[in-house]
Enzyme design. Structure first.
Site, PDB file in Angstrom:
ATOM      1  N   ASP A  69       0.871  -1.141   0.034  1.00 19.68           N
ATOM      2  CA  ASP A  69       0.082   0.108  -0.013  1.00 19.68           C
ATOM      3  C   ASP A  69       0.967   1.312  -0.004  1.00 19.68           C
ATOM      4  O   ASP A  69       2.184   1.137   0.626  1.00 19.68           O
ATOM      5  CB  ASP A  69      -0.698  -0.067   1.292  1.00 19.68           C
ATOM      6  CG  ASP A  69      -1.588   1.264   1.462  1.00 19.68           C
ATOM      7  OD1 ASP A  69      -2.482   1.488   0.401  1.00 19.68           O
ATOM      8  OD2 ASP A  69      -1.552   1.969   2.428  1.00 19.68           O
TER       9      ASP A  69
ATOM     10  N   ASP B 243       0.063   4.805   0.947  1.00 23.24           N
ATOM     11  CA  ASP B 243      -0.269   5.966   2.137  1.00 23.24           C
ATOM     12  C   ASP B 243      -0.041   5.023   3.109  1.00 23.24           C
ATOM     13  O   ASP B 243      -0.936   4.403   3.424  1.00 23.24           O
ATOM     14  CB  ASP B 243      -1.229   6.748   1.717  1.00 23.24           C
ATOM     15  CG  ASP B 243      -1.273   7.632   0.660  1.00 23.24           C
ATOM     16  OD1 ASP B 243      -0.187   7.941  -0.008  1.00 23.24           O
ATOM     17  OD2 ASP B 243      -2.108   7.650  -0.145  1.00 23.24           O
TER      18      ASP B 243
END
Length: 182
Positions: free
Chosen positions: A14, A16
């Protein structure tokens, strides 16, 4: 300790809150800062010939809070700091759009697996929220949660594996990259 009989050939992250500090709806590349252990872990994966990629919901586009170009600029900054990445997948849709790519659905992970020519069982997904873990499970990939203070307690409780750092998460599947223990 490995949780798989098949070797991991790719690690997807991922963006952020996992690779970089989470700045909600960030469209400013100057606000991109790597999280601890990420750069060294990515370098180690590349040295071992393991593919790396980014899987990221970017609903700010669908919500009209960010432009696609702003997201591309932030992604370019991530790539400059931490890249190169073998695969990028971004979902620009809002939660109400009903797309098949937005995590927790498996679309982006399956698409990345196809591009990399890998079965999902040879992929590890690392993220900071339950949707990352759920997307990996739905795709048939492995998952490790690296929670932040904002990660919901029920997401931590539901995760198959929880690590303190990205390095620790990778080390469970790729012992050559395990953090040194005191």
């Amino acid at each position: 300790m490995s949780s798989s009989d098949a070797p991991i050939s790719a690690v997807l992250f991922d963006r952020d809150g996992t690779l970089i500090e989470d700045v909600p709806y960030n469209g400013d590349p100057d606000r991109v800062h790597s999280l601890p252990t990420v750069a060294d872990t990515l370098d180690g994966l590349r040295e071992l010939g393991i593919a790396v990629g980014v899987i990221s919901n970017q609903s700010g586009i669908g919500r009209g809070l960010l432009t696609s170009e702003q997201v591309r600029e932030v992604d370019r900054r991530v790539n400059a700091l931490l890249g190169p990445f073998d695969v990028w997948r971004i979902c620009p849709h809002s939660p109400d759009d009903g797309c098949g790519c937005r995590k927790p659905l498996p679309g982006m992970i399956l698409s990345a697996a196809e591009q990399l020519g890998l079965e999902p069982a040879r992929i590890l997904m690392i993220g900071d929220i339950g949707a990352d873990v759920e997307a990996a499970r739905a795709a048939g990939a492995h998952a490790v949660l690296v929670p932040r203070p904002e990660t919901l307690p029920e997401e931590v409780a539901a995760a198959p594996l929880v690590a303190r750092t990205v390095r620790e998460a990778v080390g469970w599947f790729i012992p050559a990259l395990a953090e040194a223990r005191p």
